[in-house]
Design a protein around this motif. Structure first.
Motif, PDB file in Angstrom:
ATOM      1  N   SER A 354       0.844  -1.193   0.000  1.00 47.58           N
ATOM      2  CA  SER A 354       0.000   0.000   0.000  1.00 47.58           C
ATOM      3  C   SER A 354       0.881   1.245   0.000  1.00 47.58           C
ATOM      4  N   TYR A 355       0.380   2.279  -0.597  1.00 50.15           N
ATOM      5  CA  TYR A 355       1.086   3.552  -0.693  1.00 50.15           C
ATOM      6  C   TYR A 355       0.222   4.603  -0.008  1.00 50.15           C
ATOM      7  N   LEU A 356       0.805   5.357   0.898  1.00 50.30           N
ATOM      8  CA  LEU A 356       0.052   6.362   1.633  1.00 50.30           C
ATOM      9  C   LEU A 356      -0.182   7.580   0.750  1.00 50.30           C
ATOM     10  N   LEU A 357      -1.457   7.817   0.434  1.00 51.05           N
ATOM     11  CA  LEU A 357      -1.825   8.973  -0.374  1.00 51.05           C
ATOM     12  C   LEU A 357      -2.038  10.163   0.538  1.00 51.05           C
ATOM     13  N   GLU A 400      -7.045   2.351  -5.689  1.00 47.42           N
ATOM     14  CA  GLU A 400      -6.073   2.127  -4.617  1.00 47.42           C
ATOM     15  C   GLU A 400      -4.732   2.731  -5.016  1.00 47.42           C
ATOM     16  N   ALA A 401      -4.180   3.559  -4.156  1.00 50.34           N
ATOM     17  CA  ALA A 401      -2.865   4.151  -4.427  1.00 50.34           C
ATOM     18  C   ALA A 401      -1.793   3.074  -4.307  1.00 50.34           C
ATOM     19  N   THR A 402      -0.978   2.930  -5.351  1.00 49.49           N
ATOM     20  CA  THR A 402       0.087   1.914  -5.350  1.00 49.49           C
ATOM     21  C   THR A 402       1.471   2.535  -5.478  1.00 49.49           C
ATOM     22  N   GLY A 403       1.539   3.826  -5.743  1.00 50.19           N
ATOM     23  CA  GLY A 403       2.813   4.524  -5.896  1.00 50.19           C
ATOM     24  C   GLY A 403       2.531   5.980  -6.194  1.00 50.19           C
ATOM     25  N   LYS A 404       3.588   6.768  -6.363  1.00 45.65           N
ATOM     26  CA  LYS A 404       3.406   8.188  -6.669  1.00 45.65           C
ATOM     27  C   LYS A 404       2.650   8.338  -7.986  1.00 45.65           C
ATOM     28  N   ALA A 412     -11.068  -5.132 -11.935  1.00 47.44           N
ATOM     29  CA  ALA A 412     -11.236  -5.058 -13.390  1.00 47.44           C
ATOM     30  C   ALA A 412      -9.894  -4.972 -14.115  1.00 47.44           C
ATOM     31  N   GLY A 413      -8.781  -5.152 -13.386  1.00 47.52           N
ATOM     32  CA  GLY A 413      -7.474  -5.099 -14.017  1.00 47.52           C
ATOM     33  C   GLY A 413      -7.120  -3.727 -14.541  1.00 47.52           C
ATOM     34  N   VAL A 414      -7.591  -2.680 -13.867  1.00 49.51           N
ATOM     35  CA  VAL A 414      -7.377  -1.296 -14.315  1.00 49.51           C
ATOM     36  C   VAL A 414      -6.196  -0.681 -13.566  1.00 49.51           C
ATOM     37  N   VAL A 415      -5.302  -0.024 -14.299  1.00 47.59           N
ATOM     38  CA  VAL A 415      -4.214   0.775 -13.727  1.00 47.59           C
ATOM     39  C   VAL A 415      -4.314   2.177 -14.304  1.00 47.59           C
ATOM     40  N   ILE A 416      -4.267   3.183 -13.437  1.00 53.31           N
ATOM     41  CA  ILE A 416      -4.300   4.580 -13.873  1.00 53.31           C
ATOM     42  C   ILE A 416      -3.049   5.278 -13.373  1.00 53.31           C
TER      43      ILE A 416
END
Length: 439
Positions: A354-357, A400-404, A412-416
């Motif tokens: 997890s990445y803290l947003l 979900e925040a995963t990085g900067k 749904a296999g989505v990455v933004i």
């Protein structure tokens, strides 16, 4: 039954693989334990070989509020896997000369567009052209209210036709709701009684029935949406999906049913062959599910927060069924892991980080974005500490925040990946990359 969130596909990839008689149970246990520990998946799975169970596993909770744990007899709403049961009953009616594949439906539903042209066969194969009522924008506003046959036929009739019957195929829940009513008229019995008489009793399915209001005390799972823990989902009234999506079952019962059906123990070989004949991607209550060089017959389903997948590989006599009542994963990835373990193919136990947003960074992402590559808008909002995304005509979903500047929606296999300096983001899904710019 439920409208899919953004784009969710069942697509198992190709290659060469050999079957392993002994599933590495410890590794598959570790895989599901990891999903459970990280609140990524709740549900049950079963695998069989030559008619014998070789693996079962249940994780999460059937009732989060009551902290009730599931077991291999926990019952889940199976969504559109119900269509395989309904198609089986239709073929049984045909074998008993109560129906014909080529008979039209105008005597049953004269208000349906093109009813005088649409046949029972076309309903079974999704070739009727009848619009899918669950795609309507207001569906989620009334799906929890009981509906009579008259009301449902009026709703389906009002949506009209999407194309000329038999000119192509397009998935429509409307087809199998109408088939439910046709079955009840042909046999003169309620659908639930037909299910019991022709399938559950003869096959010995002790945990399969037409569902009603969910009862955790009867080992029935509630469904949940992942969002800072598990949020209980609403319940679609069973009078709406009926034979299109209202059946409750267990992975072991589904496996037993599928094996009995596809090995000729319920229907004749001729009827089974008709169900298995794939045209434009659809059989009669069946799909083909590819995994490497192999192909299974089966079906997938989704209703409320439930997701389900079932398949039978006839050459290997291998079956699997995966039922979930809560997922923050793409269940296709979970199915791939299950089949990889079954057929001795390498797979990884996921590592979740997890990445803290930081809350003061959230405003830079908010807004309405559009793309020249896709005919949709995506609106990014916030609930205070997390981002939410909503595509045109779809429910919102959490990111979900995963990085900067990086976010994901694993279900749904989505990455933004955002580029705040340029007020844009790149959406990645199923191998595609699409650039969106803030309006």
């Amino acid at each position: 039954m439920k409208k899919s969130t953004f784009i969710t596909l069942l697509c198992l990839f190709g290659g060469v693989v050999a079957f392993c008689q002994d599933v590495d149970k410890s590794k598959l246990d570790a895989y599901f334990d990891t999903l459970e520990k990280n609140n990524r998946f709740m549900g049950s799975v079963a695998i069989s070989k030559n008619g014998k169970l070789i693996y079962t596993k249940s994780v999460g909770y059937l009732d989060v509020e009551g902290q009730k744990k599931p077991d291999e007899n926990t019952k889940y709403r199976i969504g559109s896997i119900s269509k395989t049961f309904t198609a089986t009953l239709v073929l049984k009616a045909i074998e008993e000369n109560k129906l014909r594949l080529n008979q039209t439906i105008d005597s049953y539903f004269p208000t349906i567009a093109n009813a005088e042209k649409i046949t029972i066969s076309q309903l079974l194969n999704h070739r009727s052209g009848i619009a899918n009522f669950t795609n309507n924008d207001d569906y989620l506003e009334w799906n929890k209210q009981p509906k009579s046959e008259k009301e449902m036929v009026e709703i389906i009739s009002a949506f009209g036709s999407d194309f000329e019957p038999d000119s192509k195929a397009s998935y429509s829940n409307s087809n199998y709701v109408l088939l439910t009513y046709i079955l009840e008229k042909a046999f003169g019995k309620p659908y639930a009684q037909l299910l019991d008489q022709y399938i559950t009793k003869p096959v010995g399915l002790s945990h399969t029935f037409l569902g009603g209001k969910i009862d955790p005390e009867n080992n029935e799972a509630r469904s949940y949406t992942a969002s800072d823990g598990w949020i209980r989902d609403s319940e679609t009234d069973r009078s709406i999906p009926l034979g299109a999506g209202a059946i409750i079952s267990t992975p072991t019962d589904i496996i037993k049913f599928g094996e009995a059906l596809l090995t000729g123990k319920i229907l004749s070989e001729e009827s089974v062959a008709q169900m298995e004949t794939i045209r434009d991607g659809y059989g009669m209550g069946l799909f083909q599910l590819p995994f490497y060089e192999r192909k299974a017959f089966g079906h997938s389903g989704g209703i409320d927060g439930f997701r389900s997948t079932w398949g039978y590989f006839p050459e290997d006599q291998v079956s699997f069924a995966l039922l979930s009542n809560g997922t923050a994963m793409n269940n296709n990835d979970v199915a791939i892991a299950v089949l990889s373990a079954t057929f001795n193919k390498p797979y990884d136990i996921p590592v979740f980080s997890s990445y803290l947003l930081e809350e003061d960074k959230i405003p830079q992402y908010l807004g309405v974005y559009s793309s020249s590559q896709l005919p949709i808008h995506i609106t990014i909002t916030s609930d205070g500490s997390h981002l939410l995304a909503q595509a045109t005509g779809q429910p919102s979903f959490p990111l979900e925040a995963t990085g900067k500047d990086k976010f994901s929606f694993d279900q749904a296999g989505v990455v933004i990946e955002f580029n705040p300096a340029e007020s844009s983001f790149v959406l990645k899904q199923n191998g595609g990359e699409f650039t969106f710019t803030k309006e």
